[in-house]
Scaffold this motif. Sequence first.
Motif, PDB file in Angstrom:
ATOM      1  N   GLY A 136       0.772  -1.226   0.000  1.00  0.00           N
ATOM      2  CA  GLY A 136       0.000   0.000   0.000  1.00  0.00           C
ATOM      3  C   GLY A 136       0.808   1.283   0.000  1.00  0.00           C
ATOM      4  N   THR A 137       2.098   1.212  -0.328  1.00  0.00           N
ATOM      5  CA  THR A 137       2.946   2.395  -0.340  1.00  0.00           C
ATOM      6  C   THR A 137       4.061   2.232  -1.362  1.00  0.00           C
ATOM      7  OG1 THR A 137       4.272   3.896   1.038  1.00  0.00           O
ATOM      8  CG2 THR A 137       4.498   1.542   1.444  1.00  0.00           C
ATOM      9  N   ILE A 138       4.671   3.368  -1.724  1.00  0.00           N
ATOM     10  CA  ILE A 138       5.855   3.328  -2.580  1.00  0.00           C
ATOM     11  C   ILE A 138       7.042   3.063  -1.667  1.00  0.00           C
ATOM     12  CG2 ILE A 138       7.221   4.540  -4.306  1.00  0.00           C
ATOM     13  CD1 ILE A 138       4.781   6.286  -4.877  1.00  0.00           C
ATOM     14  N   PHE A 139       7.302   1.807  -1.410  1.00  0.00           N
ATOM     15  CA  PHE A 139       8.267   1.365  -0.412  1.00  0.00           C
ATOM     16  C   PHE A 139       9.680   1.851  -0.692  1.00  0.00           C
ATOM     17  CE2 PHE A 139      11.311  -1.906   0.948  1.00  0.00           C
ATOM     18  CZ  PHE A 139      11.038  -1.984   2.303  1.00  0.00           C
ATOM     19  N   SER A 140      10.072   1.849  -1.943  1.00  0.00           N
ATOM     20  CA  SER A 140      11.469   2.074  -2.304  1.00  0.00           C
ATOM     21  C   SER A 140      11.998   3.466  -1.970  1.00  0.00           C
ATOM     22  CB  SER A 140      11.679   1.796  -3.798  1.00  0.00           C
ATOM     23  OG  SER A 140      10.932   2.695  -4.594  1.00  0.00           O
ATOM     24  N   THR A 141      11.142   4.457  -1.789  1.00  0.00           N
ATOM     25  CA  THR A 141      11.589   5.829  -1.572  1.00  0.00           C
ATOM     26  C   THR A 141      11.674   6.225  -0.101  1.00  0.00           C
ATOM     27  OG1 THR A 141       9.350   6.763  -1.740  1.00  0.00           O
ATOM     28  CG2 THR A 141      10.605   6.504  -3.782  1.00  0.00           C
ATOM     29  N   PHE A 142      11.343   5.332   0.806  1.00  0.00           N
ATOM     30  CA  PHE A 142      11.292   5.655   2.228  1.00  0.00           C
ATOM     31  C   PHE A 142      12.359   4.926   3.013  1.00  0.00           C
ATOM     32  CE2 PHE A 142       7.087   6.892   0.861  1.00  0.00           C
ATOM     33  CZ  PHE A 142       6.801   7.996   1.638  1.00  0.00           C
ATOM     34  N   ALA A 143      12.894   5.622   4.003  1.00  0.00           N
ATOM     35  CA  ALA A 143      13.732   4.960   4.985  1.00  0.00           C
ATOM     36  C   ALA A 143      12.864   4.060   5.865  1.00  0.00           C
ATOM     37  CB  ALA A 143      14.467   5.979   5.844  1.00  0.00           C
ATOM     38  N   MET A 144      13.409   2.925   6.244  1.00  0.00           N
ATOM     39  CA  MET A 144      12.691   1.958   7.067  1.00  0.00           C
ATOM     40  C   MET A 144      13.486   1.646   8.323  1.00  0.00           C
ATOM     41  SD  MET A 144       9.759   0.960   5.694  1.00  0.00           S
ATOM     42  CE  MET A 144       9.503  -0.618   6.519  1.00  0.00           C
ATOM     43  N   GLY A 145      12.781   1.201   9.343  1.00  0.00           N
ATOM     44  CA  GLY A 145      13.450   0.853  10.578  1.00  0.00           C
ATOM     45  C   GLY A 145      12.844  -0.367  11.245  1.00  0.00           C
ATOM     46  N   TRP A 146      13.681  -1.071  11.995  1.00  0.00           N
ATOM     47  CA  TRP A 146      13.228  -2.130  12.891  1.00  0.00           C
ATOM     48  C   TRP A 146      13.196  -1.571  14.304  1.00  0.00           C
ATOM     49  CZ3 TRP A 146      11.009  -6.678  11.946  1.00  0.00           C
ATOM     50  CH2 TRP A 146      11.196  -7.270  10.692  1.00  0.00           C
ATOM     51  N   TYR A 147      12.093  -1.785  14.986  1.00  0.00           N
ATOM     52  CA  TYR A 147      11.888  -1.320  16.346  1.00  0.00           C
ATOM     53  C   TYR A 147      11.591  -2.512  17.234  1.00  0.00           C
ATOM     54  CZ  TYR A 147      11.092   3.175  13.968  1.00  0.00           C
ATOM     55  OH  TYR A 147      11.208   4.305  13.193  1.00  0.00           O
ATOM     56  N   ARG A 148      11.886  -2.366  18.504  1.00  0.00           N
ATOM     57  CA  ARG A 148      11.492  -3.409  19.446  1.00  0.00           C
ATOM     58  C   ARG A 148      10.871  -2.769  20.678  1.00  0.00           C
ATOM     59  NH1 ARG A 148      17.467  -5.885  20.994  1.00  0.00           N
ATOM     60  NH2 ARG A 148      18.173  -4.209  22.401  1.00  0.00           N
ATOM     61  N   GLN A 149       9.947  -3.507  21.284  1.00  0.00           N
ATOM     62  CA  GLN A 149       9.186  -3.003  22.405  1.00  0.00           C
ATOM     63  C   GLN A 149       9.113  -4.053  23.501  1.00  0.00           C
ATOM     64  OE1 GLN A 149       4.964  -2.315  21.681  1.00  0.00           O
ATOM     65  NE2 GLN A 149       4.988  -0.539  23.044  1.00  0.00           N
ATOM     66  N   VAL A 150       9.389  -3.624  24.717  1.00  0.00           N
ATOM     67  CA  VAL A 150       9.222  -4.467  25.893  1.00  0.00           C
ATOM     68  C   VAL A 150       8.048  -3.915  26.689  1.00  0.00           C
ATOM     69  CG1 VAL A 150      11.646  -5.133  25.957  1.00  0.00           C
ATOM     70  CG2 VAL A 150      10.885  -3.123  27.221  1.00  0.00           C
ATOM     71  N   PRO A 151       7.415  -4.728  27.534  1.00  0.00           N
ATOM     72  CA  PRO A 151       6.265  -4.246  28.303  1.00  0.00           C
ATOM     73  C   PRO A 151       6.582  -2.990  29.095  1.00  0.00           C
ATOM     74  CG  PRO A 151       6.415  -6.621  28.463  1.00  0.00           C
ATOM     75  CD  PRO A 151       7.664  -6.162  27.759  1.00  0.00           C
ATOM     76  N   GLY A 152       5.664  -2.017  29.037  1.00  0.00           N
ATOM     77  CA  GLY A 152       5.818  -0.789  29.791  1.00  0.00           C
ATOM     78  C   GLY A 152       6.695   0.254  29.145  1.00  0.00           C
ATOM     79  N   SER A 153       7.069   0.066  27.892  1.00  0.00           N
ATOM     80  CA  SER A 153       7.953   0.995  27.202  1.00  0.00           C
ATOM     81  C   SER A 153       7.469   1.234  25.780  1.00  0.00           C
ATOM     82  CB  SER A 153       9.384   0.454  27.191  1.00  0.00           C
ATOM     83  OG  SER A 153      10.267   1.331  26.518  1.00  0.00           O
TER      84      SER A 153
ATOM     85  N   SER B  33      16.632   4.525   1.795  1.00  0.00           N
ATOM     86  CA  SER B  33      16.146   3.974   0.539  1.00  0.00           C
ATOM     87  C   SER B  33      17.287   3.429  -0.318  1.00  0.00           C
ATOM     88  CB  SER B  33      15.369   5.035  -0.245  1.00  0.00           C
ATOM     89  OG  SER B  33      16.189   6.147  -0.563  1.00  0.00           O
ATOM     90  N   GLY B  34      18.480   3.980  -0.140  1.00  0.00           N
ATOM     91  CA  GLY B  34      19.637   3.538  -0.896  1.00  0.00           C
ATOM     92  C   GLY B  34      20.414   2.400  -0.266  1.00  0.00           C
ATOM     93  N   GLY B  35      20.012   1.969   0.929  1.00  0.00           N
ATOM     94  CA  GLY B  35      20.646   0.822   1.555  1.00  0.00           C
ATOM     95  C   GLY B  35      21.675   1.127   2.622  1.00  0.00           C
ATOM     96  N   THR B  36      21.839   2.392   3.010  1.00  0.00           N
ATOM     97  CA  THR B  36      22.759   2.735   4.081  1.00  0.00           C
ATOM     98  C   THR B  36      22.129   2.422   5.429  1.00  0.00           C
ATOM     99  OG1 THR B  36      23.756   4.494   2.759  1.00  0.00           O
ATOM    100  CG2 THR B  36      24.119   4.566   5.136  1.00  0.00           C
ATOM    101  N   ALA B  37      22.828   1.677   6.261  1.00  0.00           N
ATOM    102  CA  ALA B  37      22.286   1.186   7.520  1.00  0.00           C
ATOM    103  C   ALA B  37      22.892   1.895   8.721  1.00  0.00           C
ATOM    104  CB  ALA B  37      22.524  -0.314   7.643  1.00  0.00           C
ATOM    105  N   ASN B  38      22.125   1.944   9.800  1.00  0.00           N
ATOM    106  CA  ASN B  38      22.621   2.406  11.084  1.00  0.00           C
ATOM    107  C   ASN B  38      22.000   1.545  12.176  1.00  0.00           C
ATOM    108  OD1 ASN B  38      20.145   4.281  10.391  1.00  0.00           O
ATOM    109  ND2 ASN B  38      20.334   4.330  12.629  1.00  0.00           N
ATOM    110  N   TYR B  39      22.698   1.456  13.316  1.00  0.00           N
ATOM    111  CA  TYR B  39      22.285   0.548  14.373  1.00  0.00           C
ATOM    112  C   TYR B  39      22.388   1.205  15.734  1.00  0.00           C
ATOM    113  CZ  TYR B  39      23.073  -2.856  10.670  1.00  0.00           C
ATOM    114  OH  TYR B  39      23.037  -3.541   9.482  1.00  0.00           O
ATOM    115  N   ALA B  40      21.520   0.777  16.625  1.00  0.00           N
ATOM    116  CA  ALA B  40      21.670   1.149  18.014  1.00  0.00           C
ATOM    117  C   ALA B  40      22.922   0.482  18.577  1.00  0.00           C
ATOM    118  CB  ALA B  40      20.444   0.728  18.816  1.00  0.00           C
ATOM    119  N   GLU B  41      23.560   1.144  19.535  1.00  0.00           N
ATOM    120  CA  GLU B  41      24.789   0.618  20.109  1.00  0.00           C
ATOM    121  C   GLU B  41      24.590  -0.778  20.691  1.00  0.00           C
ATOM    122  OE1 GLU B  41      28.222   2.007  23.345  1.00  0.00           O
ATOM    123  OE2 GLU B  41      26.439   3.205  23.011  1.00  0.00           O
TER     124      GLU B  41
END
Length: 115
Positions: A26-43, A53-61
Amino acid sequence: QVQFVESGGGLVQPGGSLRLSCSASGTIFSTFAMGWYRQVPGSQPKMVAGITSGGTANYAESVEGRFTISRDNAKKMMYLQMNSLKVEDTAVYYCHRVGVPSDAWGPGTQVTVSS
């Protein structure tokens, strides 16, 4: 409207590996930055990995050196390879477009690392 579905979670021992997948529709996926998120209870969800969109990655420490984010724009898919898993990686993992708060969150996929 945009929709995300995550899969690939499960129960794994410390030191093990999992590969998560995210499908988008339902979206033009290729033009947007994407992220993986995680959630623990209470946060609120916290980003652990992002990719432009170009494939450059960054990570949490907390995950750098252990997780690898990737995407396949033609298939509207995103992946998170998780190696050397730790008990503190236990959470529900979500994928989401970066900077688009109007997008709904998917169901997420549970990752449980037992000790």
